[in-house]
Design an enzyme around this catalytic site. Structure first.
Site, short mmCIF file in Angstrom:
data_model
loop_
_atom_site.label_atom_id
_atom_site.label_comp_id
_atom_site.label_asym_id
_atom_site.label_seq_id
_atom_site.Cartn_x
_atom_site.Cartn_y
_atom_site.Cartn_z
N ALA A 41 69.54 43.75 51.27
CA ALA A 41 69.67 43.59 52.48
C ALA A 41 71.28 42.15 52.28
CB ALA A 41 68.51 42.48 53.16
N GLY A 99 66.74 44.98 49.23
CA GLY A 99 66.42 45.91 50.08
C GLY A 99 66.71 47.36 49.68
N GLU A 134 64.03 49.03 47.66
CA GLU A 134 62.65 48.69 48.87
C GLU A 134 62.99 50.41 50.00
OE1 GLU A 134 63.51 44.23 50.07
OE2 GLU A 134 61.05 44.30 50.08
N GLU A 193 64.97 39.50 44.57
CA GLU A 193 64.56 38.42 45.63
C GLU A 193 63.91 36.83 45.06
OE1 GLU A 193 63.90 41.53 45.40
OE2 GLU A 193 63.99 42.28 47.33
N1 CAA Z 1 74.45 40.96 50.05
C1 CAA Z 1 75.84 40.83 50.22
N2 CAA Z 1 77.05 41.66 50.18
C2 CAA Z 1 76.81 41.50 48.46
C3 CAA Z 1 75.44 41.97 47.95
C4 CAA Z 1 74.17 41.54 49.01
N3 CAA Z 1 72.62 42.60 48.48
N4 CAA Z 1 75.41 42.36 46.92
C5 CAA Z 1 77.01 42.47 46.74
N5 CAA Z 1 77.19 42.09 47.49
C6 CAA Z 1 79.60 41.69 47.27
C7 CAA Z 1 79.60 40.82 46.51
O1 CAA Z 1 78.85 39.00 47.72
C8 CAA Z 1 81.20 40.97 46.53
O2 CAA Z 1 81.20 41.17 47.66
P1 CAA Z 1 82.93 39.38 47.86
O3 CAA Z 1 83.89 40.80 46.58
O4 CAA Z 1 83.22 39.92 48.99
O5 CAA Z 1 82.74 38.80 46.67
C9 CAA Z 1 80.90 42.24 46.54
O6 CAA Z 1 79.12 42.73 46.93
C10 CAA Z 1 80.61 43.22 45.16
O7 CAA Z 1 79.86 42.38 43.99
P2 CAA Z 1 79.87 41.27 42.31
O8 CAA Z 1 81.44 41.11 42.34
O9 CAA Z 1 78.59 40.81 42.46
O10 CAA Z 1 80.21 43.40 42.01
P3 CAA Z 1 79.06 42.69 40.23
O11 CAA Z 1 79.69 44.05 39.68
O12 CAA Z 1 79.83 41.54 39.65
O13 CAA Z 1 78.11 42.90 40.62
C11 CAA Z 1 75.36 42.77 41.28
C12 CAA Z 1 76.56 43.66 41.14
C13 CAA Z 1 74.45 42.99 40.07
C14 CAA Z 1 74.78 44.02 41.63
C15 CAA Z 1 75.43 41.39 42.14
O14 CAA Z 1 76.56 42.33 43.33
C16 CAA Z 1 74.37 41.17 42.46
O15 CAA Z 1 73.55 40.30 41.87
N6 CAA Z 1 73.59 41.17 44.07
C17 CAA Z 1 72.93 40.83 44.83
C18 CAA Z 1 71.47 41.59 44.41
C19 CAA Z 1 69.97 40.60 45.14
O16 CAA Z 1 70.25 40.33 45.05
N7 CAA Z 1 69.74 41.98 45.64
C20 CAA Z 1 68.79 41.36 46.44
C21 CAA Z 1 69.16 41.02 48.22
S1 CAA Z 1 68.02 40.25 48.91
C22 CAA Z 1 66.90 41.42 49.76
O17 CAA Z 1 66.76 42.33 50.01
C23 CAA Z 1 65.44 40.86 50.56
C24 CAA Z 1 64.80 41.27 51.34
O18 CAA Z 1 63.97 42.06 50.38
C25 CAA Z 1 64.77 42.15 52.95
#
Ligand code: CAA
Length: 257
Positions: A66, A112, A115, A135
């Site tokens: 998400a 998400g 999911e 999460e």
């Molecule tokens: N939401 C918003 N933006 C996201 C994102 C997310 N879930 N995942 C990645 N991005 C964005 C980053 O912010 C970044 O944007 P900017 O360049 O503007 O800063 C871009 O995508 C590239 O990401 P990274 O620079 O972080 O890339 P990386 O290769 O260093 O890392 C990754 C990759 C390990 C996937 C890392 O991006 C990450 O940990 N992302 C989040 C994963 C996460 O925690 N997902 C769960 C979300 S919560 C959820 O899903 C709740 C639910 O069940 C309802």
């Protein structure tokens, strides 16, 4: 229909839906969820569509979760609404659609994103895929059905491990755990999904829809899956597809559905 955050295209009976926000690793913001809802309803209502293949744009991510930036300021009520509405308009919709869906997991499928893959009927992954529900590392829990669907796919113990450690599985680990059905190279991913879809296309769409409904019934609280199966089995007998399927067998020819 034209979308801003996804691509949707129907070719030879398959609806290809691609989440197309590669700069954000295809993270699911509200607008993307709304577009996915529209595209899935359109595909499910289109008689020419016999299978949906869902994937992410580019090679790095299926969906990285998400959109964290969107809910960072939320309070309890907004958080609850996000989960409830999201589950209703996308995740439950996809799982209960009559058209079978295949998640072609082409990279990160986190939160998400995993999911979403789990709401599809079948999952296949390319060998660079990484899957997890991270999460709790953000101080939140899976909200799009992850605590429920992961436990039903891999069992309660493994789901607890994955969720509490916020760990990621490789594609081969996910296959060992029963989270994905097949693993292949990135180049083979869509062809492999198409191969499964082409096998589905030979079969009765009416019967597939009833089979999906019956399997899902067994995982729905308060519903007796065996009773649903009996009733859906019976109702096949009043359809033209049943007549065609059995007649074709007797006439030693392939059924035309
Ligand atoms: N939401 C918003 N933006 C996201 C994102 C997310 N879930 N995942 C990645 N991005 C964005 C980053 O912010 C970044 O944007 P900017 O360049 O503007 O800063 C871009 O995508 C590239 O990401 P990274 O620079 O972080 O890339 P990386 O290769 O260093 O890392 C990754 C990759 C390990 C996937 C890392 O991006 C990450 O940990 N992302 C989040 C994963 C996460 O925690 N997902 C769960 C979300 S919560 C959820 O899903 C709740 C639910 O069940 C309802």
């Amino acid at each position: 229909m034209n979308y801003d955050n996804i691509l949707s295209e129907v070719k030879e009976g398959i609806c290809y839906i691609t989440i197309n926000r590669p700069k954000q690793l295809n993270a699911l913001n509200g607008a993307t969820i709304t577009e996915l809802n529209k595209a899935i309803i359109a595909a499910d209502n289109d008689k020419l569509v016999r299978c949906i293949i869902l994937t992410g744009a580019d090679t790095k991510a299926f969906v990285a979760g998400a959109d964290i930036k969107e809910f960072a300021e939320f309070d309890k009520k907004l958080g609850e609404n996000l989960a409830r509405k999201g589950q209703e308009v996308l995740f439950d919709l996809l799982e209960n659609a009559s058209t079978p869906s295949i998640a072609a997991v082409n990279g990160f499928a986190l939160g998400g994103g995993l999911e979403l893959a789990m709401a599809c009927h079948i999952r296949i992954a390319s060998d660079n895929a990484k899957m997890g529900l991270p999460e709790v590392s953000l101080g939140v829990i899976p909200g799009y059905g992850g605590t429920q669907r992961l436990a039903s796919l891999v069992g309660k113990g493994k789901a607890m491990e994955m969720i509490t450690t916020a760990g990621m599985l490789s594609a081969t680990e996910a296959k060992d755990w029963g989270l994905v059905n097949h693993v292949c190279t990135q180049e083979e991913l869509i062809p492999m999904a198409e191969k499964l879809a082409s096998r589905m296309k030979r079969n009765s769409p009416m019967a597939i829809a009833k089979a999906i409904k019956s399997v899902n019934a067994g995982f729905t609280d308060g519903v007796n899956g065996f009773e649903v199966e009996i009733s859906e089995f019976g109702s096949c007998f009043e359809t033209l597809e049943f007549v065609e399927g059995t007649t074709a067998f007797m006439e030693k020819r392939k059924a035309k559905f």
